[in-house]
Write a protein that holds these residues in place. Structure first.
Motif, mmCIF file in Angstrom:
data_model
loop_
_atom_site.group_PDB
_atom_site.id
_atom_site.type_symbol
_atom_site.label_atom_id
_atom_site.label_comp_id
_atom_site.label_asym_id
_atom_site.label_seq_id
_atom_site.Cartn_x
_atom_site.Cartn_y
_atom_site.Cartn_z
ATOM 1 N N ILE A 228 0.805 -9.061 -8.048
ATOM 2 C CA ILE A 228 0.422 -10.496 -7.620
ATOM 3 C C ILE A 228 0.665 -10.397 -6.232
ATOM 4 O O ILE A 228 -0.121 -10.964 -5.262
ATOM 5 C CB ILE A 228 1.095 -11.622 -8.204
ATOM 6 C CG1 ILE A 228 0.705 -11.596 -9.641
ATOM 7 C CG2 ILE A 228 1.151 -12.850 -7.721
ATOM 8 C CD1 ILE A 228 -0.581 -12.118 -10.040
ATOM 9 N N GLU A 229 1.771 -9.630 -5.712
ATOM 10 C CA GLU A 229 2.234 -9.631 -4.323
ATOM 11 C C GLU A 229 0.910 -8.699 -3.329
ATOM 12 O O GLU A 229 0.497 -9.381 -2.561
ATOM 13 C CB GLU A 229 3.390 -8.718 -3.996
ATOM 14 C CG GLU A 229 4.585 -9.562 -4.483
ATOM 15 C CD GLU A 229 5.098 -10.733 -3.833
ATOM 16 O OE1 GLU A 229 4.726 -10.922 -2.623
ATOM 17 O OE2 GLU A 229 5.914 -11.530 -4.452
ATOM 18 N N ALA A 230 0.547 -7.724 -4.224
ATOM 19 C CA ALA A 230 -0.689 -7.131 -3.500
ATOM 20 C C ALA A 230 -1.677 -7.930 -3.545
ATOM 21 O O ALA A 230 -2.636 -7.892 -2.537
ATOM 22 C CB ALA A 230 -0.867 -5.739 -4.350
ATOM 23 N N SER A 231 -2.080 -8.706 -4.622
ATOM 24 C CA SER A 231 -3.274 -9.433 -4.459
ATOM 25 C C SER A 231 -3.175 -10.556 -3.465
ATOM 26 O O SER A 231 -4.555 -10.855 -2.561
ATOM 27 C CB SER A 231 -3.576 -10.206 -6.016
ATOM 28 O OG SER A 231 -3.639 -9.323 -6.995
ATOM 29 N N VAL A 232 -2.388 -11.245 -3.464
ATOM 30 C CA VAL A 232 -2.178 -12.220 -2.259
ATOM 31 C C VAL A 232 -2.279 -11.600 -1.004
ATOM 32 O O VAL A 232 -3.109 -12.109 -0.009
ATOM 33 C CB VAL A 232 -0.723 -12.745 -2.599
ATOM 34 C CG1 VAL A 232 -0.566 -13.960 -1.048
ATOM 35 C CG2 VAL A 232 -0.795 -13.645 -3.714
ATOM 36 N N LYS A 233 -1.853 -10.429 -0.805
ATOM 37 C CA LYS A 233 -1.917 -9.696 0.683
ATOM 38 C C LYS A 233 -3.409 -9.157 0.870
ATOM 39 O O LYS A 233 -4.071 -9.398 1.906
ATOM 40 C CB LYS A 233 -1.179 -8.369 0.617
ATOM 41 C CG LYS A 233 0.523 -8.411 0.681
ATOM 42 C CD LYS A 233 0.846 -8.646 1.920
ATOM 43 C CE LYS A 233 2.286 -8.443 2.140
ATOM 44 N NZ LYS A 233 2.832 -8.700 3.209
ATOM 45 N N ALA A 234 -4.053 -8.850 -0.258
ATOM 46 C CA ALA A 234 -5.560 -8.633 -0.087
ATOM 47 C C ALA A 234 -6.317 -9.809 0.290
ATOM 48 O O ALA A 234 -7.072 -9.661 1.068
ATOM 49 C CB ALA A 234 -5.958 -8.097 -1.533
#
Ligand code: NAD
Length: 319
Positions: A228-234
């Motif tokens: 989720i953290e990576a998705s939000v950064k994307a």
């Protein structure tokens, strides 16, 4: 996402599912508004129970693959970003229904065209490590070979390419994320589900986890929080525009060791051990990503250890 005072509004398709529901909670927690569209085919409303009284959260039962159901959603709301996570999922289910996955091409078309014509929100798409199929090189690199073996993976690859072309030709901001095995609370653990949930369920029922083959096949297991953290950064970072990015830990684990770790962290070491079961199914032997692009572009490195992740999911299933 936090640069102006106005709350940002995001559409999450497939938001009642395992990954989507965690993403809904994360974005609401960051002070955004979220519209979740889900046809509840594999998702569940109970996954969203923490949000049901939240005035910034809207649930719409609808099908992303049907233009009549999704077009009005784009007319009613002005989105700052769209996470297109709705899809027919589960290797077993998609192999049993190979042609049904083609319906998801409609969803990809709908999301790209509606985004282009309605304020141009950035589109983040959940692709899959399945696009690598039987890998030609390890670790798997985004600029290396793809070799999809199952219909689901062919559709994911098509989605990636379409997103890329909309960025190249029309300047629509897009990013495709190749998710490696995500695990965590709310993941389906039926026979159609995923290996971590299936093993945890077996172990908590006092059964030996069944490992197909000799268990030496490897996968990369990413805890939901890191995904989720990576998705939000994307979504937040312009550096990801037009990119395809692996989302994994870069730590391969054999399925045998996964089963053993679940037994260990469940406190069943004295009683259980992995049960090897012969199989005719030829599985992909090894799968793990090169994650340098994720670290560089998304400025994110997975933070949850296998121990922490497995302890969390074991306690979730116990309760
Ligand atoms: P999930 O089944 O829990 O979530 C998918 C959600 O999409 C469900 O809520 C389902 O009801 C909904 N849905 C399906 N088709 C729809 C449609 N046409 N319109 C509206 N809603 C629809 O699965 P998940 O594991 O949370 O997967 C989310 C996304 O991540 C999927 O696109 C999947 O392909 C991708 N992915 C997941 C993993 C993983 O390890 N879980 C790995 C690679 C890729």
């Amino acid at each position: 996402m936090e640069k102006s005072n106005k709350k940002k509004t995001f559409l999450i398709t497939g938001g009642a599912g395992f990954i989507g529901s965690h993403l809904c909670e994360k974005l609401i927690g960051k002070g955004s508004k979220v519209v979740c569209l889900d046809n509840l085919s594999t998702g569940k409303l109970e996954n969203l129970s923490s949000l049901k009284n939240n005035s910034d959260f809207v649930f719409i039962k609808g099908d992303a693959n049907k233009i009549k159901e999704i077009a009005p959603v784009f007319k009613k709301y002005k989105f700052d970003g769209v996470f297109h996570y709705a899809a027919m999922v589960g290797v077993k289910r998609t192999i049993e229904n190979p042609l049904l996955v083609l319906d998801d091409v409609e969803g990809i078309k709908n999301i790209l065209e509606l985004s282009l014509k309605n304020g141009r929100p950035k589109v983040v798409f959940s692709s899959s490590s399945e696009v690598y199929g039987e890998p030609k090189e390890l670790p798997e690199r985004e600029d290396g070979s793809v070799n999809p073996k199952i219909p689901y993976a062919v559709v994911k690859l098509l989605g990636e390419k379409f997103l890329e072309s909309y960025w190249q030709k029309y300047g629509l901001k897009t990013c495709a994320l190749r998710f490696f095995n995500v695990y965590g609370p709310r993941q389906e653990s039926s026979d159609y589900g995923f290996v971590v949930g299936i093993f945890v369920k077996q172990v908590l029922e006092g059964k030996c986890p069944t490992v197909f083959g000799d268990g030496s096949q490897t996968r990369d297991f990413v805890y939901i929080k890191d995904n989720i953290e990576a998705s939000v950064k994307a979504m937040e970072l312009d550096s990801s525009n037009g990119e395809v990015i692996n989302i994994g830990t870069g730590r391969p684990l054999t399925i045998y060791d996964l089963a053993n770790s679940i037994i260990y962290y469940s406190g069943q070491k004295e009683k259980l051990k992995p049960k090897l079961v012969e199989t005719k199914r030829v599985d992909i032997r090894h799968r793990f990503p090169e994650i340098g692009k994720m670290v560089k572009i998304l400025k994110y490195h997975p933070a949850v250890s296998l121990e922490e992740g497995l302890l969390n999911i074991i306690s979730y299933y116990k309760n």
